[in-house]
Enzyme design. Sequence first.
Site, PDB file in Angstrom:
ATOM      1  CG  LEU A 165      18.242  55.068  76.602  1.00 45.51           C
ATOM      2  CD1 LEU A 165      16.993  54.192  76.590  1.00 45.51           C
ATOM      3  CD2 LEU A 165      19.097  54.763  75.392  1.00 45.51           C
ATOM      4  CG  ASP A 166      20.387  60.851  72.922  1.00 45.64           C
ATOM      5  OD1 ASP A 166      20.820  61.445  73.921  1.00 45.64           O
ATOM      6  OD2 ASP A 166      21.116  60.466  71.982  1.00 45.64           O
TER       7      ASP A 166
END
Length: 309
Positions: free
Chosen positions: A48-49
Amino acid sequence: MSKPRKPKGRPVSGWLILDKPVDFGSTEAVSKIKWLFNAQKAGHAGTLDPLASGMLPIALGDATKTVPYVMDGRKIYEFTVTWGEERSTDDLEGEVTQSSDARPTEEAIRALLPSYTGVISQVPPQFSAIKIAGERAYDLARDGETVEIPSREVEIFRLTLLKCEADRAWFEVECGKGTYVRSLARDFGRELGCYGHISELRRSFVAPFAEDTMVPLAELAALEKIEDRDERLAALDAFLIDTGEALSGLPHIAITEDQAHRLRMGNPILLRGRNAPVSEADAFATAGGKLVAIGEIGEGEFRPRRVFT
């Protein structure tokens, strides 16, 4: 001859389904969980960014052997696209590269969605972990290079417009492995003639883990206040999901303890009975409800590929 080093930490195993906060990287989150649980080994299933929040499944110990099966699972994201700007990273972090005063109508957005459902061709973002000539695309992008990233097929099972305002639109997408939601926002904006980028992104589901299994990082970090080490670790371990839960989508066989011993030694076992599966590329075996091995079934045998202690 020197003795092999004893691994640091506990041999704790299982899945921790973290609700990752914004501005916290996936690697940073794994390191924090590994430290909190004093685990020997940890990894995650699906990056996940930092600007994204939500479900980050983290595997501890033997559960790391099941990461590929979670990586292949369906995912659900809720995301907001802000219109009028395209950015170098396709989200809020990047520099503005294109801009427009045009704004799409709700009708135009809805008319667009069917062409982004099913198996589609998608070009990953310049800032992504895709390897180009052996180097990560984001490393090349940070060095100022514009690279040609080949398109690839991804699958969108469901794409819904949740809400629409003049400058923003909210969506929910259920997608397969390898889908970049940032690319969806970029491509929506280009096709609608107004440009766009992700301004909010949250992952609510990674198969097979349900949304209600997520644990906020703050709730875990609060347990650091427990002074008794054993009590603290027991409280943390209560949040772990059994390693075998990651394999719920695979065919399953129940075996005896004698058969489990053979599998743990790396040997195949014979499968007998009218209901015994004939051929499976991936299956898992349990003894007494405990995961023993992942392997393949063929010619009346279960052949282990990965075994669990």
